[in-house]
Scaffold this motif. Structure first.
Motif, mmCIF file in Angstrom:
data_model
loop_
_atom_site.group_PDB
_atom_site.id
_atom_site.type_symbol
_atom_site.label_atom_id
_atom_site.label_comp_id
_atom_site.label_asym_id
_atom_site.label_seq_id
_atom_site.Cartn_x
_atom_site.Cartn_y
_atom_site.Cartn_z
ATOM 1 N N ALA A 47 -1.482 12.895 -11.636
ATOM 2 C CA ALA A 47 -0.019 12.771 -11.681
ATOM 3 C C ALA A 47 0.656 13.622 -10.602
ATOM 4 N N ARG A 48 -0.085 14.577 -10.066
ATOM 5 C CA ARG A 48 0.503 15.451 -9.046
ATOM 6 C C ARG A 48 0.260 14.957 -7.614
ATOM 7 N N LEU A 49 -0.344 13.795 -7.502
ATOM 8 C CA LEU A 49 -0.544 13.213 -6.168
ATOM 9 C C LEU A 49 0.813 12.758 -5.614
ATOM 10 N N ASP A 50 1.087 13.098 -4.349
ATOM 11 C CA ASP A 50 2.386 12.753 -3.757
ATOM 12 C C ASP A 50 2.368 11.436 -3.004
ATOM 13 N N ALA A 51 1.290 11.171 -2.289
ATOM 14 C CA ALA A 51 1.315 10.013 -1.381
ATOM 15 C C ALA A 51 -0.090 9.563 -1.013
ATOM 16 N N VAL A 52 -0.167 8.321 -0.535
ATOM 17 C CA VAL A 52 -1.382 7.803 0.084
ATOM 18 C C VAL A 52 -1.053 7.477 1.536
ATOM 19 N N VAL A 53 -1.907 7.885 2.452
ATOM 20 C CA VAL A 53 -1.762 7.543 3.866
ATOM 21 C C VAL A 53 -2.930 6.628 4.229
ATOM 22 N N LEU A 54 -2.638 5.468 4.778
ATOM 23 C CA LEU A 54 -3.695 4.497 5.082
ATOM 24 C C LEU A 54 -4.119 4.526 6.548
ATOM 25 N N THR A 55 -5.431 4.500 6.762
ATOM 26 C CA THR A 55 -5.928 4.372 8.142
ATOM 27 C C THR A 55 -5.864 2.912 8.598
ATOM 28 N N HIS A 56 -6.256 1.987 7.704
ATOM 29 C CA HIS A 56 -6.201 0.549 7.994
ATOM 30 C C HIS A 56 -6.402 -0.230 6.705
ATOM 31 N N GLU A 57 -6.324 -1.558 6.795
ATOM 32 C CA GLU A 57 -6.213 -2.384 5.602
ATOM 33 C C GLU A 57 -7.531 -2.838 4.983
ATOM 34 N N HIS A 58 -8.669 -2.551 5.592
ATOM 35 C CA HIS A 58 -9.923 -3.063 5.036
ATOM 36 C C HIS A 58 -10.099 -2.596 3.587
ATOM 37 N N GLY A 59 -10.717 -3.472 2.784
ATOM 38 C CA GLY A 59 -10.826 -3.228 1.348
ATOM 39 C C GLY A 59 -11.421 -1.870 0.991
ATOM 40 N N ASP A 60 -12.404 -1.426 1.748
ATOM 41 C CA ASP A 60 -13.042 -0.148 1.413
ATOM 42 C C ASP A 60 -12.127 1.052 1.715
ATOM 43 N N HIS A 61 -10.904 0.774 2.218
ATOM 44 C CA HIS A 61 -9.923 1.839 2.476
ATOM 45 C C HIS A 61 -8.614 1.642 1.714
ATOM 46 N N ALA A 62 -8.391 0.411 1.236
ATOM 47 C CA ALA A 62 -7.076 0.107 0.648
ATOM 48 C C ALA A 62 -7.154 -0.588 -0.710
ATOM 49 N N VAL A 76 3.612 5.330 -0.202
ATOM 50 C CA VAL A 76 2.565 4.801 0.668
ATOM 51 C C VAL A 76 3.018 4.896 2.121
ATOM 52 N N TYR A 77 2.223 5.571 2.918
ATOM 53 C CA TYR A 77 2.490 5.704 4.349
ATOM 54 C C TYR A 77 1.458 4.878 5.092
ATOM 55 N N ALA A 78 1.932 3.869 5.832
ATOM 56 C CA ALA A 78 1.015 3.001 6.576
ATOM 57 C C ALA A 78 1.766 2.411 7.750
ATOM 58 N N ALA A 79 1.021 1.971 8.758
ATOM 59 C CA ALA A 79 1.644 1.217 9.848
ATOM 60 C C ALA A 79 2.151 -0.102 9.262
ATOM 61 N N SER A 80 3.242 -0.641 9.787
ATOM 62 C CA SER A 80 3.815 -1.889 9.249
ATOM 63 C C SER A 80 2.800 -3.023 9.237
ATOM 64 N N LYS A 81 2.073 -3.162 10.339
ATOM 65 C CA LYS A 81 1.083 -4.245 10.412
ATOM 66 C C LYS A 81 -0.038 -4.042 9.393
ATOM 67 N N THR A 82 -0.363 -2.790 9.140
ATOM 68 C CA THR A 82 -1.428 -2.492 8.176
ATOM 69 C C THR A 82 -1.001 -2.911 6.777
ATOM 70 N N LEU A 83 0.199 -2.524 6.386
ATOM 71 C CA LEU A 83 0.680 -2.863 5.050
ATOM 72 C C LEU A 83 0.799 -4.381 4.898
ATOM 73 N N ALA A 84 1.273 -5.042 5.945
ATOM 74 C CA ALA A 84 1.372 -6.509 5.892
ATOM 75 C C ALA A 84 -0.018 -7.125 5.720
ATOM 76 N N ALA A 85 -0.994 -6.551 6.420
ATOM 77 C CA ALA A 85 -2.348 -7.111 6.372
ATOM 78 C C ALA A 85 -3.053 -6.822 5.047
ATOM 79 N N CYS A 86 -2.480 -5.960 4.219
ATOM 80 C CA CYS A 86 -3.061 -5.685 2.895
ATOM 81 C C CYS A 86 -2.883 -6.892 1.970
ATOM 82 N N ASN A 87 -2.003 -7.823 2.356
ATOM 83 C CA ASN A 87 -1.778 -9.041 1.561
ATOM 84 C C ASN A 87 -1.516 -8.746 0.088
ATOM 85 N N LEU A 88 -0.554 -7.928 -0.172
ATOM 86 C CA LEU A 88 -0.297 -7.514 -1.560
ATOM 87 C C LEU A 88 0.509 -8.547 -2.343
ATOM 88 N N GLY A 89 1.161 -9.486 -1.654
ATOM 89 C CA GLY A 89 1.941 -10.509 -2.358
ATOM 90 C C GLY A 89 2.989 -9.872 -3.261
#
Ligand SMILES: [Zn+2]
Ligand SMILES: [Zn+2]
Length: 265
Positions: A47-62, A76-89
């Motif tokens: 519960a004390r976690l503040d944020a996630v920072v993403l290196t890239h969108e591959h499943g083993d990272h996101a 969530v801190y990520a590059a715009s293209k990275t977040l888009a590529a996560c395909n979160l719908g």
């Protein structure tokens, strides 16, 4: 600053970085539930976690992104293209967005200051980071085909380095699980770092500062912790007699499927 890898490799990557009251995960490639379990296992309150920072969108990272964002209301801190590529719908609604990351533009989350830079990997906008707090600096270099000049320069001045050592080239070549196209991808300039390339970085580009070198993202099919470790230690020994005495102590390997030891800087 304190650092702990929660998992490392194709089954899921996540590294916790703590400074003062700030707690940030770099990547969340484990399921939400598994991430919570492993945080608890190392004595951290999820519960004390503040944020996630993403290196890239591959499943083993996101993989755990949507579930963690929902369960823990983290940013969530990520590059715009990275977040888009996560395909979160629809799940995109669950995400509280922090800053959109841009290579070369530093940003802060509480006590931690991040410096993102581009690395060669076959993702939308892959980033590596160095992270600073109270005069200490750590770097994370996972999922990169090789240490480009930009990457090598980016990792100067670190007290701790988490370095990809994905495969042993000869083991990859003879591995019968992987089709040839996948082997080509892994070995390519935008694939993954071999023990040989990791060792080359340590021999030629490493500035010698980091007291802790954690080898990460080892393949369970095409690498062995012993081989990766040997390659790193040997590179440090060749590099300078000054490093030799300490080489064994400096180098460790991040476990695949459970948290590693805490590193305190
Ligand atoms: Zn990966
Ligand atoms: Zn990747």
């Amino acid at each position: 600053m304190r650092i702990c890898t929660l998992g490392s490799g194709s089954a899921g990557n996540a590294t916790l970085v703590v400074a003062g009251e700030t707690r940030v995960l770099i990547d969340c490639g484990l399921s939400g539930r598994e991430t919570v379990k492993r945080l608890q296992a190392i004595g951290e309150d999820p519960a004390r976690l503040d944020a996630v920072v993403l290196t890239h969108e591959h499943g083993d990272h996101a993989r755990g992104l949507a579930m963690l964002a929902k369960m823990l209301e983290i940013e969530v801190y990520a590059a715009s293209k990275t977040l888009a590529a996560c395909n979160l719908g629809d799940k995109m609604q669950l995400i509280r967005r922090g800053e959109a990351l841009v290579a070369g533009q530093s940003f802060s989350i509480g006590a931690l200051t991040f410096h993102p830079f581009s690395i060669p990997h076959d993702a939308a906008d892959p980033l590596a980071f160095t992270v600073e707090a109270a005069g200490c600096r750590m770097g994370v270099a996972v999922d990169l085909g090789y240490f480009s000049a930009e990457a090598a320069a980016g990792f100067r001045g670190c007290d701790a380095l988490i370095l990809e050592a994905n495969h042993e080239i000869e083991m990859l070549k003879v591995c019968t699980y992987y089709p040839w196209a996948l082997k080509q991808r892994i070995m390519g300039r935008h694939g993954h770092t071999s023990n040989t390339e990791m060792a080359r970085f340590l021999r030629e580009d490493f500035d010698g500062k980091a007291r802790h070198i954690v080898l990460a993202h080892l393949s369970q099919n095409t690498n062995l912790p012993l081989l990766a470790r040997q390659a790193a230690v040997q590179a440090l020994e060749e590099r300078s007699p000054l490093f030799a005495a300490e080489a064994e102590k400096r180098v460790s390997v991040a476990p695949f499927n459970h948290p590693g030891d805490w590193i305190e800087l």
